[in-house]
Design a protein around this motif. Sequence first.
Motif, PDB file in Angstrom:
ATOM      1  N   VAL A 196       0.854  -1.200   0.000  1.00  0.00           N
ATOM      2  CA  VAL A 196       0.000   0.000   0.000  1.00  0.00           C
ATOM      3  C   VAL A 196       0.886   1.246   0.000  1.00  0.00           C
ATOM      4  O   VAL A 196       1.818   1.351   0.798  1.00  0.00           O
ATOM      5  N   ARG A 197       0.593   2.173  -0.898  1.00  0.00           N
ATOM      6  CA  ARG A 197       1.328   3.440  -0.953  1.00  0.00           C
ATOM      7  C   ARG A 197       0.333   4.586  -1.118  1.00  0.00           C
ATOM      8  O   ARG A 197      -0.799   4.371  -1.552  1.00  0.00           O
ATOM      9  N   THR A 198       0.771   5.801  -0.815  1.00  0.00           N
ATOM     10  CA  THR A 198      -0.097   6.977  -0.984  1.00  0.00           C
ATOM     11  C   THR A 198       0.428   7.840  -2.125  1.00  0.00           C
ATOM     12  O   THR A 198       1.634   8.119  -2.176  1.00  0.00           O
ATOM     13  N   TYR A 199      -0.468   8.246  -3.010  1.00  0.00           N
ATOM     14  CA  TYR A 199      -0.101   9.119  -4.123  1.00  0.00           C
ATOM     15  C   TYR A 199      -1.107  10.264  -4.228  1.00  0.00           C
ATOM     16  O   TYR A 199      -1.869  10.525  -3.293  1.00  0.00           O
ATOM     17  N   TRP A 255       7.736  11.363   2.354  1.00  0.00           N
ATOM     18  CA  TRP A 255       8.629  10.207   2.423  1.00  0.00           C
ATOM     19  C   TRP A 255       9.843  10.609   3.239  1.00  0.00           C
ATOM     20  O   TRP A 255      10.058  11.805   3.493  1.00  0.00           O
ATOM     21  N   ARG A 256      10.610   9.607   3.704  1.00  0.00           N
ATOM     22  CA  ARG A 256      11.850   9.924   4.419  1.00  0.00           C
ATOM     23  C   ARG A 256      12.976   9.084   3.843  1.00  0.00           C
ATOM     24  O   ARG A 256      12.854   7.858   3.728  1.00  0.00           O
ATOM     25  N   GLN A 257      14.058   9.766   3.497  1.00  0.00           N
ATOM     26  CA  GLN A 257      15.197   9.083   2.880  1.00  0.00           C
ATOM     27  C   GLN A 257      15.678   7.943   3.783  1.00  0.00           C
ATOM     28  O   GLN A 257      15.852   8.142   4.991  1.00  0.00           O
TER      29      GLN A 257
HETATM   30  C1  LIG Z   1      -0.239  12.300   0.706  1.00  0.00           C
HETATM   31  C2  LIG Z   1       0.920  11.803  -0.159  1.00  0.00           C
HETATM   32  C3  LIG Z   1       0.915  12.046  -1.526  1.00  0.00           C
HETATM   33  C4  LIG Z   1       1.983  11.601  -2.332  1.00  0.00           C
HETATM   34  N1  LIG Z   1       1.942  11.836  -3.681  1.00  0.00           N
HETATM   35  C5  LIG Z   1       2.947  11.372  -4.473  1.00  0.00           C
HETATM   36  C6  LIG Z   1       2.888  11.543  -5.895  1.00  0.00           C
HETATM   37  O1  LIG Z   1       1.912  12.062  -6.460  1.00  0.00           O
HETATM   38  N2  LIG Z   1       3.938  11.085  -6.627  1.00  0.00           N
HETATM   39  C7  LIG Z   1       5.027  10.454  -6.039  1.00  0.00           C
HETATM   40  O2  LIG Z   1       5.940  10.034  -6.753  1.00  0.00           O
HETATM   41  N3  LIG Z   1       5.089  10.281  -4.705  1.00  0.00           N
HETATM   42  C8  LIG Z   1       4.076  10.702  -3.918  1.00  0.00           C
HETATM   43  N4  LIG Z   1       4.130  10.502  -2.568  1.00  0.00           N
HETATM   44  C9  LIG Z   1       5.343   9.888  -1.999  1.00  0.00           C
HETATM   45  C10 LIG Z   1       5.345   8.362  -2.104  1.00  0.00           C
HETATM   46  O3  LIG Z   1       4.232   7.830  -1.409  1.00  0.00           O
HETATM   47  C11 LIG Z   1       6.651   7.836  -1.469  1.00  0.00           C
HETATM   48  O4  LIG Z   1       7.757   8.316  -2.196  1.00  0.00           O
HETATM   49  C12 LIG Z   1       6.680   6.325  -1.359  1.00  0.00           C
HETATM   50  O5  LIG Z   1       7.650   5.980  -0.401  1.00  0.00           O
HETATM   51  C13 LIG Z   1       7.002   5.641  -2.689  1.00  0.00           C
HETATM   52  O6  LIG Z   1       6.906   4.254  -2.503  1.00  0.00           O
HETATM   53  P1  LIG Z   1       7.989   3.240  -3.118  1.00  0.00           P
HETATM   54  O7  LIG Z   1       7.397   1.891  -3.016  1.00  0.00           O
HETATM   55  O8  LIG Z   1       8.440   3.736  -4.446  1.00  0.00           O
HETATM   56  O9  LIG Z   1       9.233   3.379  -2.129  1.00  0.00           O
HETATM   57  P2  LIG Z   1       9.375   2.765  -0.593  1.00  0.00           P
HETATM   58  O10 LIG Z   1       9.302   1.280  -0.635  1.00  0.00           O
HETATM   59  O11 LIG Z   1       8.392   3.457   0.265  1.00  0.00           O
HETATM   60  O12 LIG Z   1      10.838   3.218  -0.238  1.00  0.00           O
HETATM   61  C14 LIG Z   1      12.001   2.488  -0.676  1.00  0.00           C
HETATM   62  C15 LIG Z   1      13.223   3.403  -0.578  1.00  0.00           C
HETATM   63  O13 LIG Z   1      13.069   4.483  -1.505  1.00  0.00           O
HETATM   64  C16 LIG Z   1      13.185   5.733  -0.826  1.00  0.00           C
HETATM   65  N5  LIG Z   1      12.239   6.672  -1.481  1.00  0.00           N
HETATM   66  C17 LIG Z   1      10.886   6.735  -1.353  1.00  0.00           C
HETATM   67  N6  LIG Z   1      10.391   7.718  -2.123  1.00  0.00           N
HETATM   68  C18 LIG Z   1      11.459   8.285  -2.749  1.00  0.00           C
HETATM   69  C19 LIG Z   1      11.601   9.351  -3.688  1.00  0.00           C
HETATM   70  N7  LIG Z   1      10.550  10.042  -4.155  1.00  0.00           N
HETATM   71  N8  LIG Z   1      12.841   9.657  -4.120  1.00  0.00           N
HETATM   72  C20 LIG Z   1      13.944   8.971  -3.687  1.00  0.00           C
HETATM   73  N9  LIG Z   1      13.872   7.945  -2.798  1.00  0.00           N
HETATM   74  C21 LIG Z   1      12.637   7.610  -2.343  1.00  0.00           C
HETATM   75  C22 LIG Z   1      12.826   5.437   0.621  1.00  0.00           C
HETATM   76  O14 LIG Z   1      13.400   6.368   1.511  1.00  0.00           O
HETATM   77  C23 LIG Z   1      13.397   4.040   0.805  1.00  0.00           C
HETATM   78  O15 LIG Z   1      14.774   4.097   1.092  1.00  0.00           O
HETATM   79  C24 LIG Z   1       3.077  10.912  -1.743  1.00  0.00           C
HETATM   80  C25 LIG Z   1       3.062  10.643  -0.362  1.00  0.00           C
HETATM   81  C26 LIG Z   1       1.997  11.083   0.420  1.00  0.00           C
HETATM   82  C27 LIG Z   1       1.991  10.777   1.909  1.00  0.00           C
END
Ligand SMILES: Cc1cc2nc3c(=O)[nH]c(=O)nc-3n(C[C@H](O)[C@H](O)[C@H](O)COP(=O)(O)OP(=O)(O)OC[C@H]3O[C@@H](n4cnc5c(N)ncnc54)[C@H](O)[C@@H]3O)c2cc1C
Length: 268
Positions: free
Chosen positions: A79-82, A249-251
């Motif tokens: 589950v992720r938020t976008y 998100w948090r690095q």
């Molecule tokens: C309300 C809300 C709205 C959001 N809208 C968007 C959107 O429209 N578009 C979008 O792209 N994201 C958006 N995000 C951010 C997104 O949910 C996170 O970046 C999420 O962690 C991505 O999931 P993942 O499975 O790719 O990475 P994860 O499995 O969550 O993380 C894996 C690794 O990647 C790193 N990581 C995560 N995101 C990033 C990033 N952007 N850049 C570099 N490293 C990263 C983490 O720190 C971790 O080390 C939103 C978040 C919230 C809370």
Amino acid sequence: MNKRSSHHAYLVRVQDIIDLSPNLRRLVLHSDELADYPYQFNGAHIKIFLARHGQTMPQLPQFSGHGFNWAEPDNKPIVRTYTIRDYDAKACTISIDFVKHGNSAPASAFAEQAQPGDMLGISSPGGPNPMLKMAVRYLFAGDITALPAIESLLATIQTDACGDVVLLLPQIEDLPATLSLPAGMRLHTFYGDLSLVPALVKLVSTFAPLTCDDFAWIAGEATLVKPLRELLRTQWQLPPLRHYAVPYWRQGENEESYHAARHNFIEK
Ligand SMILES: Cc1cc2nc3c(=O)[nH]c(=O)nc-3n(C[C@H](O)[C@H](O)[C@H](O)COP(=O)(O)OP(=O)(O)OC[C@H]3O[C@@H](n4cnc5c(N)ncnc54)[C@H](O)[C@@H]3O)c2cc1C
């Protein structure tokens, strides 16, 4: 046509894949069921449900007053938020812009490897509604994950709005050519990585403080959001009702490990 209840999950298919910039990819998602999607506005939050390794289709949740219910709790999706970037009721599509940050992160990998026909789940919209309060002056600040919301929200504010938009983007090509600001708003851009956050915060601290008639919208990586919220609340004395400040998100932490900390931060 009747709109569905505000808590529903939809199984959708990737219809179109559009590379907006080197680091941002739009997926246009389709399902006939989206004809009666309870759309609110572009920029609203949306949950996505991704299939686990070896599956082609994710399990979708049922909703209760306490959140998601899973028929098979051992088989939950990722589950992720976008952010909802666009909704077209006639075409039955929703568009989401994904940051491409590598193939080892599930949501990023899904977007990077997406093929037409791939399946995922999406929720009905969430987050504050309205997202913005009417204001004399606005401050928008965020990184590339916040860009879909910032672009969406800028399109809704009054043409005589004034204020500042501060963006931290990986590279200049990530700045959308279509980004449109009211004449009274100034755009400030930083191109590079999180090492630029102190310079960005320093710039914002030179702006005239926002007041109770103004509104600040801030989102992105946690180390960007935290000092800006501190500036708003402590130095500018801006009440919580006059700002949105959400670490997206948090690095170094994936969504599973960061989720609870985000909610603690928001609720403080
Ligand atoms: C309300 C809300 C709205 C959001 N809208 C968007 C959107 O429209 N578009 C979008 O792209 N994201 C958006 N995000 C951010 C997104 O949910 C996170 O970046 C999420 O962690 C991505 O999931 P993942 O499975 O790719 O990475 P994860 O499995 O969550 O993380 C894996 C690794 O990647 C790193 N990581 C995560 N995101 C990033 C990033 N952007 N850049 C570099 N490293 C990263 C983490 O720190 C971790 O080390 C939103 C978040 C919230 C809370």
